[in-house]
Design an enzyme around this catalytic site. Structure first.
Site, PDB file in Angstrom:
ATOM      1  N   ASP A 296       0.889  -1.207   0.069  1.00 34.11           N
ATOM      2  CA  ASP A 296       0.100  -0.005   0.135  1.00 34.11           C
ATOM      3  C   ASP A 296       0.873   1.314   0.119  1.00 34.11           C
ATOM      4  O   ASP A 296       2.202   1.278   0.328  1.00 34.11           O
ATOM      5  CB  ASP A 296      -0.920  -0.174   1.205  1.00 34.11           C
ATOM      6  CG  ASP A 296      -2.184   0.945   1.303  1.00 34.11           C
ATOM      7  OD1 ASP A 296      -2.246   1.495   0.145  1.00 34.11           O
ATOM      8  OD2 ASP A 296      -2.530   1.324   2.061  1.00 34.11           O
ATOM      9  N   GLU A 299       2.374   4.708  -4.374  1.00 28.76           N
ATOM     10  CA  GLU A 299       2.534   5.468  -5.599  1.00 28.76           C
ATOM     11  C   GLU A 299       3.542   6.630  -6.013  1.00 28.76           C
ATOM     12  O   GLU A 299       3.634   6.558  -7.329  1.00 28.76           O
ATOM     13  CB  GLU A 299       1.310   6.505  -5.554  1.00 28.76           C
ATOM     14  CG  GLU A 299      -0.012   5.662  -5.748  1.00 28.76           C
ATOM     15  CD  GLU A 299      -0.451   5.161  -4.463  1.00 28.76           C
ATOM     16  OE1 GLU A 299      -1.221   3.959  -4.470  1.00 28.76           O
ATOM     17  OE2 GLU A 299      -0.066   5.350  -3.451  1.00 28.76           O
ATOM     18  N   ASP A 392      -9.279   3.638  -2.152  1.00 32.81           N
ATOM     19  CA  ASP A 392     -10.347   4.079  -0.911  1.00 32.81           C
ATOM     20  C   ASP A 392     -11.736   4.531  -1.687  1.00 32.81           C
ATOM     21  O   ASP A 392     -11.930   5.734  -1.703  1.00 32.81           O
ATOM     22  CB  ASP A 392      -9.696   5.234  -0.278  1.00 32.81           C
ATOM     23  CG  ASP A 392      -8.281   5.035   0.246  1.00 32.81           C
ATOM     24  OD1 ASP A 392      -8.293   3.638   0.506  1.00 32.81           O
ATOM     25  OD2 ASP A 392      -7.729   5.718   0.665  1.00 32.81           O
TER      26      ASP A 392
END
Length: 457
Positions: A296, A299, A392
């Site tokens: 997670d 990016e 999300d």
């Protein structure tokens, strides 16, 4: 111009071209508006005329409306189109710089900040032929282990093994099938990657529960390495020892901030970065054995805009064009940060997640013939290593419906093991929405119920 010989139909032609160091623009015609692709975004499958930004970023609860700036976690730069003859082709731009796509009736305009134009066109008599050729080109996709195709339960907010046990016992009590249970950042000490909170999640108790209920376990691993000097944090000193941390423009450790506070980032371009990553995963696995890994915040996400205490880079402050009409260094690392070999972040932003996935895959491959990795950041080629969930997503009817289009896109892009958080991640769900989303979600290839700390359980 590119023309299909069998039908004499033009499928690609440049009507304008701008090519400079920091700005590229090209417009091509498309035969029909039956066009699909350009991601990542939460939207319907067939695209309307509009402006679509492509630049992976950490931004929750984003729904596309075709007006730029609604991009999410992935870099997917291909489209599938139906020609007038009924044949199909895919067009793939191999470029990982920030970009925007302007789609009008009959044209696609590419507006790219940096890099080059490198197009690849895959012709098919039907969608499957074109898609198969594209997927083979980008590395195809990894076969998931059988257990990962089952039902998964997760939540940000399992505070201890006792709460963990209650969830498992309730599934058992009500005879609800469950194959895998997950832990979000709660299982770490002060959210520090690879530092297990042995007080709230004692390894002996956790291993006992997983064995008792016959469940697989997958923990989250965030990209940012915390710098807190606590005995459980072995990652930061080891990363310093190996010299594998990302540098700023001055050659110092790049300073970020993520869940553990002051943080540093592994530089997966470094030849010793994979060694570091394998050591850390092994350290965690020896304490609490996992069956897969959840990647997670890759990016890369950063709670500062650019470098903490410095801000965005000056070198790339005044770009000739800004996709999405927003600061591209918002909540990520500076474009002038330097990777091993002198590679600037400006040209490598989307590659962090892919290289992290590869390093994780290579570790798990030593343990099992079929590794399971779930990643948020993704790009063309991710399917070779990992599955993907859509991040999300808000609990809402529109969002639930749009996950179908996103799922079809990821099957097209060669990441078929995909899905959204069932019932939605952000905000409170309702009994009816959650029931309907569960009915849909059990048909996602990756089928997981997961939501956030402040939302209704």
């Amino acid at each position: 111009t590119v023309m299909r010989k069998s039908t004499q139909e033009v499928i690609f032609t440049t009507t304008n071209l701008i090519f400079s160091q920091l700005y590229l623009e090209l417009t091509t015609s498309i035969p029909t508006m039956n066009i699909y692709g350009f991601g990542e975004r939460l939207y319907k499958y067939q695209l309307d005329a509009g402006t679509y930004t492509i630049f992976p970023r950490d931004e929750p609860a984003i729904t596309e409306d075709g007006t730029a700036g609604h991009n999410t976690y992935g870099e997917q730069t291909s489209y599938l189109v139906r020609e007038k003859s009924g044949l199909f082709h895919m067009n793939f731009l191999k470029n990982v710089n920030p970009k925007e796509i302007v789609l009008t009736s009959g044209t696609v305009k590419y507006k790219v900040v940096g890099g080059i134009f490198d197009f690849h066109i895959f012709l098919g008599s039907n969608p499957e032929e074109a898609v198969q050729q594209y997927q083979q080109y980008v590395g195809a996709w990894t076969v998931p282990p059988f257990w990962s195709l089952g039902y998964h339960q997760s939540r940000w907010g399992y505070k201890s093994f006792r709460q963990f046990e209650k969830v498992l016992s309730n599934y058992d009590k009500y005879d609800i099938p469950l194959d895998v249970i997950w832990n979000d950042i709660d299982y770490m000490i002060q959210y520090t990657p690879f530092a297990l909170d042995t007080y709230n999640f004692p390894p002996n108790e956790m291993n006992r529960l997983l064995k008792q209920y016959k469940k697989r376990w997958v923990p989250i691993i965030d990209a940012g390495i915390g710098t807190k000097r606590i005995k459980e944090n072995i990652a930061y000193p080891r990363a310093q020892e190996l010299g594998i941390l990302l540098k700023n423009a001055k050659g110092e450790e790049f300073r970020g901030s993520v869940w553990p506070g002051d943080s540093r980032f592994p530089d997966f371009f470094h030849p010793k970065a994979e060694q570091f990553w394998h050591e850390m995963l092994e350290h965690l696995d020896k304490q609490l054995s996992f069956d897969g890994i959840w990647l997670d915040m890759n990016e890369v996400a950063n709670f500062c805009d650019g470098e903490c205490g410095v801000g965005p880079s000056q070198k790339y402050k005044n770009l000739p064009f800004t996709p999405g009409n927003t600061n591209l260094e918002r909540k990520t690392i500076s474009f002038d940060a330097v990777h091993y070999g002198g590679i600037e972040e400006f040209y490598a932003h989307s590659l962090f997640g892919l290289l992290e996935q590869k390093a994780t895959y290579n570790y798990l491959k030593k343990k099992t013939p079929l590794p399971f990795i779930l990643t948020r950041a993704n790009m063309f080629g991710t399917g070779k290593y990992a599955a993907h969930w859509f991040g999300d997503t808000t609990s809402g009817w529109t969002e639930m419906r749009y996950t179908i289009g996103e799922l079809l896109n990821y099957n097209m892009w060669g990441i078929p093991h995909s899905g959204a958080d069932i019932c939605g991640f952000m905000k409170d769900t309702t009994p009816e929405l959650c029931a309907r989303w569960t009915q849909l979600g059990v048909f996602y290839p990756f089928s997981r119920n997961h939501n956030e700390l402040t939302a209704r359980d």
